[in-house]
Design an enzyme around this catalytic site. Sequence first.
Site, PDB file in Angstrom:
ATOM      1  N   ASP A   6       1.670  -1.248   0.339  1.00 51.22           N
ATOM      2  CA  ASP A   6       0.360  -0.038  -0.193  1.00 51.22           C
ATOM      3  C   ASP A   6       0.898   1.285   0.257  1.00 51.22           C
ATOM      4  O   ASP A   6       1.649   1.473   1.185  1.00 51.22           O
ATOM      5  CB  ASP A   6      -1.059   0.004   1.602  1.00 51.22           C
ATOM      6  CG  ASP A   6      -1.714   1.026   1.609  1.00 51.22           C
ATOM      7  OD1 ASP A   6      -2.531   1.252   2.919  1.00 51.22           O
ATOM      8  OD2 ASP A   6      -2.076   1.799   0.632  1.00 51.22           O
ATOM      9  N   ILE A   7       1.049   2.073  -1.890  1.00 56.07           N
ATOM     10  CA  ILE A   7       1.959   3.588  -1.214  1.00 56.07           C
ATOM     11  C   ILE A   7       0.679   4.382  -0.867  1.00 56.07           C
ATOM     12  O   ILE A   7      -0.016   4.714  -1.836  1.00 56.07           O
ATOM     13  CB  ILE A   7       2.710   2.622  -2.591  1.00 56.07           C
ATOM     14  CG1 ILE A   7       3.268   1.947  -2.841  1.00 56.07           C
ATOM     15  CG2 ILE A   7       3.598   4.242  -3.108  1.00 56.07           C
ATOM     16  CD1 ILE A   7       3.969   1.419  -4.315  1.00 56.07           C
ATOM     17  N   TYR A  86     -18.608   4.507  -7.041  1.00 57.30           N
ATOM     18  CA  TYR A  86     -18.291   5.806  -7.137  1.00 57.30           C
ATOM     19  C   TYR A  86     -18.299   6.505  -8.536  1.00 57.30           C
ATOM     20  O   TYR A  86     -18.074   5.850  -9.482  1.00 57.30           O
ATOM     21  CB  TYR A  86     -16.401   5.788  -6.583  1.00 57.30           C
ATOM     22  CG  TYR A  86     -15.682   7.010  -6.577  1.00 57.30           C
ATOM     23  CD1 TYR A  86     -14.832   7.616  -6.789  1.00 57.30           C
ATOM     24  CD2 TYR A  86     -16.258   7.595  -4.813  1.00 57.30           C
ATOM     25  CE1 TYR A  86     -14.151   8.816  -6.438  1.00 57.30           C
ATOM     26  CE2 TYR A  86     -15.671   8.957  -4.620  1.00 57.30           C
ATOM     27  CZ  TYR A  86     -14.256   9.132  -5.542  1.00 57.30           C
ATOM     28  OH  TYR A  86     -13.821  10.642  -5.220  1.00 57.30           O
ATOM     29  N   GLY A  93      -8.817   7.132  -5.357  1.00 58.13           N
ATOM     30  CA  GLY A  93      -7.524   6.470  -4.227  1.00 58.13           C
ATOM     31  C   GLY A  93      -8.262   4.958  -4.417  1.00 58.13           C
ATOM     32  O   GLY A  93      -9.071   4.967  -2.860  1.00 58.13           O
ATOM     33  N   TYR A  94      -7.157   3.925  -4.763  1.00 60.85           N
ATOM     34  CA  TYR A  94      -7.827   2.800  -4.220  1.00 60.85           C
ATOM     35  C   TYR A  94      -7.769   2.292  -3.085  1.00 60.85           C
ATOM     36  O   TYR A  94      -8.176   1.739  -2.497  1.00 60.85           O
ATOM     37  CB  TYR A  94      -7.724   1.667  -5.853  1.00 60.85           C
ATOM     38  CG  TYR A  94      -8.221   1.482  -6.469  1.00 60.85           C
ATOM     39  CD1 TYR A  94      -8.513   2.698  -7.704  1.00 60.85           C
ATOM     40  CD2 TYR A  94      -8.943   0.885  -6.459  1.00 60.85           C
ATOM     41  CE1 TYR A  94      -9.775   2.776  -8.627  1.00 60.85           C
ATOM     42  CE2 TYR A  94     -10.769   0.221  -7.994  1.00 60.85           C
ATOM     43  CZ  TYR A  94     -10.593   1.760  -8.420  1.00 60.85           C
ATOM     44  OH  TYR A  94     -11.251   2.270  -9.431  1.00 60.85           O
ATOM     45  N   ASP A  95      -7.299   2.990  -2.212  1.00 58.81           N
ATOM     46  CA  ASP A  95      -6.843   2.406  -0.624  1.00 58.81           C
ATOM     47  C   ASP A  95      -7.908   3.327  -0.088  1.00 58.81           C
ATOM     48  O   ASP A  95      -8.537   2.353   1.251  1.00 58.81           O
ATOM     49  CB  ASP A  95      -5.512   3.665  -0.010  1.00 58.81           C
ATOM     50  CG  ASP A  95      -5.670   5.123  -0.434  1.00 58.81           C
ATOM     51  OD1 ASP A  95      -6.469   5.848  -1.009  1.00 58.81           O
ATOM     52  OD2 ASP A  95      -5.905   5.673   0.698  1.00 58.81           O
ATOM     53  N   ASP A 116     -10.002   6.768   8.123  1.00 61.92           N
ATOM     54  CA  ASP A 116      -8.757   6.467   7.570  1.00 61.92           C
ATOM     55  C   ASP A 116      -7.685   8.577   7.388  1.00 61.92           C
ATOM     56  O   ASP A 116      -7.892   8.702   6.917  1.00 61.92           O
ATOM     57  CB  ASP A 116      -8.552   6.264   5.997  1.00 61.92           C
ATOM     58  CG  ASP A 116      -7.663   5.528   5.991  1.00 61.92           C
ATOM     59  OD1 ASP A 116      -6.943   4.595   4.943  1.00 61.92           O
ATOM     60  OD2 ASP A 116      -6.576   6.430   6.599  1.00 61.92           O
TER      61      ASP A 116
HETATM   62  N1  ADP Z   1       6.425   5.070   9.702  1.00 63.12           N
HETATM   63  C1  ADP Z   1       5.886   6.265   9.698  1.00 63.12           C
HETATM   64  N2  ADP Z   1       6.502   6.962   8.908  1.00 63.12           N
HETATM   65  C2  ADP Z   1       6.027   7.750   8.402  1.00 63.12           C
HETATM   66  N3  ADP Z   1       4.523   8.538   8.956  1.00 63.12           N
HETATM   67  C3  ADP Z   1       4.280   7.646   9.960  1.00 63.12           C
HETATM   68  C4  ADP Z   1       4.569   6.390  10.685  1.00 63.12           C
HETATM   69  N4  ADP Z   1       4.140   5.655  11.501  1.00 63.12           N
HETATM   70  C5  ADP Z   1       2.860   7.089  11.884  1.00 63.12           C
HETATM   71  N5  ADP Z   1       3.072   7.950  11.085  1.00 63.12           N
HETATM   72  C6  ADP Z   1       1.919   8.753  10.893  1.00 63.12           C
HETATM   73  O1  ADP Z   1       0.903   8.582   9.983  1.00 63.12           O
HETATM   74  C7  ADP Z   1       0.846   9.695   8.846  1.00 63.12           C
HETATM   75  C8  ADP Z   1       0.926   8.296   7.496  1.00 63.12           C
HETATM   76  O2  ADP Z   1      -0.516   8.030   7.747  1.00 63.12           O
HETATM   77  P1  ADP Z   1      -0.531   6.762   6.768  1.00 63.12           P
HETATM   78  O3  ADP Z   1      -2.187   6.576   6.555  1.00 63.12           O
HETATM   79  O4  ADP Z   1       0.010   5.287   6.748  1.00 63.12           O
HETATM   80  O5  ADP Z   1      -0.205   7.798   5.134  1.00 63.12           O
HETATM   81  P2  ADP Z   1      -0.523   7.267   4.163  1.00 63.12           P
HETATM   82  O6  ADP Z   1      -1.379   8.796   3.586  1.00 63.12           O
HETATM   83  O7  ADP Z   1       0.672   8.211   3.078  1.00 63.12           O
HETATM   84  O8  ADP Z   1      -0.941   5.433   3.821  1.00 63.12           O
HETATM   85  C9  ADP Z   1       1.626  10.162   9.338  1.00 63.12           C
HETATM   86  O9  ADP Z   1       1.288  11.739   8.078  1.00 63.12           O
HETATM   87  C10 ADP Z   1       2.523  10.119  11.038  1.00 63.12           C
HETATM   88  O10 ADP Z   1       1.984  11.804  11.197  1.00 63.12           O
HETATM   89  C1  PAZ Z   2      -7.125  10.916  -0.981  1.00 64.91           C
HETATM   90  C2  PAZ Z   2      -5.617  10.410  -0.742  1.00 64.91           C
HETATM   91  C3  PAZ Z   2      -4.951  11.176  -1.053  1.00 64.91           C
HETATM   92  C4  PAZ Z   2      -5.876   9.679   0.128  1.00 64.91           C
HETATM   93  O1  PAZ Z   2      -4.463   8.752   0.229  1.00 64.91           O
HETATM   94  P1  PAZ Z   2      -3.476   8.606   1.122  1.00 64.91           P
HETATM   95  O2  PAZ Z   2      -4.172   9.809   2.662  1.00 64.91           O
HETATM   96  O3  PAZ Z   2      -3.311   7.535   1.808  1.00 64.91           O
HETATM   97  O4  PAZ Z   2      -2.597   9.204   1.043  1.00 64.91           O
HETATM   98  C5  PAZ Z   2      -5.621   8.863  -2.520  1.00 64.91           C
HETATM   99  O5  PAZ Z   2      -7.276   8.542  -2.080  1.00 64.91           O
HETATM  100  C6  PAZ Z   2      -5.905   9.895  -3.282  1.00 64.91           C
HETATM  101  O6  PAZ Z   2      -5.225  10.365  -4.359  1.00 64.91           O
HETATM  102  N1  PAZ Z   2      -7.455   9.698  -4.179  1.00 64.91           N
HETATM  103  C7  PAZ Z   2      -7.571  10.487  -5.187  1.00 64.91           C
HETATM  104  C8  PAZ Z   2      -8.430  10.773  -5.584  1.00 64.91           C
HETATM  105  C9  PAZ Z   2     -10.391  10.552  -5.165  1.00 64.91           C
HETATM  106  O7  PAZ Z   2     -10.367   9.523  -3.880  1.00 64.91           O
HETATM  107  O8  PAZ Z   2     -11.375  10.802  -5.513  1.00 64.91           O
HETATM  108  K     K Z   3      -3.822   5.646   4.103  1.00 66.40           K
END
Ligand code: ADP
Ligand code: PAZ
Ligand code: K
Length: 243
Positions: A6-7, A86, A93-95, A116
């Site tokens: 998951d990036i 959607y 964003g597929y997360d 999230d």
């Molecule tokens: N190992 C880590 N590296 C970076 N951020 C982290 C870590 N652990 C917790 N965090 C916190 O989590 C947030 C990122 O949340 P996450 O949902 O994992 O990231 P993303 O938005 O990249 O999916 C960061 O803003 C930071 O506050």
């Molecule tokens: C909203 C997000 C930036 C959240 O990503 P994250 O916080 O996990 O980095 C991501 O789901 C995204 O790029 N979405 C694209 C736009 C949409 O979901 O409609």
């Molecule tokens: K996330």
Amino acid sequence: MNLIIDIGNTVAKMAAFDGRALVEVLYDSNRTLEHLPGFCEKYPFEKAIVATVIDVDRQVRNRLDELPCPVLWLDEKTLLPVENLYDTPHTLGYDRIASVAGANEQYPGRDILVVDAGTCITYEFIDAAARYHGGNISPGMQMRFKALHRFTARLPLVSAEGPLPSMGKDTDTAIRAGVLKGIEYEIVGYIRAMKHKYPELLVFLTGGDDFSFDTNLKNIIFADRFLVLKGLNRILNYNNGRL
Ligand SMILES: Nc1ncnc2c1ncn2[C@@H]1O[C@H](COP(=O)(O)OP(=O)(O)O)[C@@H](O)[C@H]1O
Ligand SMILES: CC(C)(COP(=O)(O)O)[C@@H](O)C(=O)NCCC(=O)O
Ligand SMILES: [K+]
């Protein structure tokens, strides 16, 4: 064994699953995925799924192309175990849909709000018939601290750690309370609004940023830091015969 990647915009997460059982989670740089080769030596991965919300660097692309197993790149064409309502699946964003796939797997037949809290704070709604309706995107905690500093003349960059009164007493606590209490009230506001509309609502909190807050709604709130990873694992298993 499944490899789940998951990036996100801040950090990459990779996980090893044995069936539905989460074996290990590793945080890694979303720019290099430097720990990926070592992780692949540790487990006999048979298949992998990659979900990314960023355009991966060349180095990351190479590492993913070298994976020792079939890889499913999650996109708008991927078959999903939930219905995606959607309107713009090509920009989704597929997360986000992975998080509701994970929640729906744990509580099928329930209306669920997923919060999230990461780079952004996203609010996802999936109904009891497993239909994902979408949801909202809001600035994450670090983004709020950075924005107050970046887009004003005099506000310092304040961290989440430190005194947290409900109303600020100085510049430091005014900013910290503005960000943290603001997020708390935003989340509680969404929960109350959704619960009013869906009285049997369940709520999942996930993402890298932890929030605890007092509310009489605690009995319907589940914290699960690895919800997206579990949802991605479910999607990978759902596509098993198609890899
Ligand atoms: N190992 C880590 N590296 C970076 N951020 C982290 C870590 N652990 C917790 N965090 C916190 O989590 C947030 C990122 O949340 P996450 O949902 O994992 O990231 P993303 O938005 O990249 O999916 C960061 O803003 C930071 O506050
Ligand atoms: C909203 C997000 C930036 C959240 O990503 P994250 O916080 O996990 O980095 C991501 O789901 C995204 O790029 N979405 C694209 C736009 C949409 O979901 O409609
Ligand atoms: K996330």
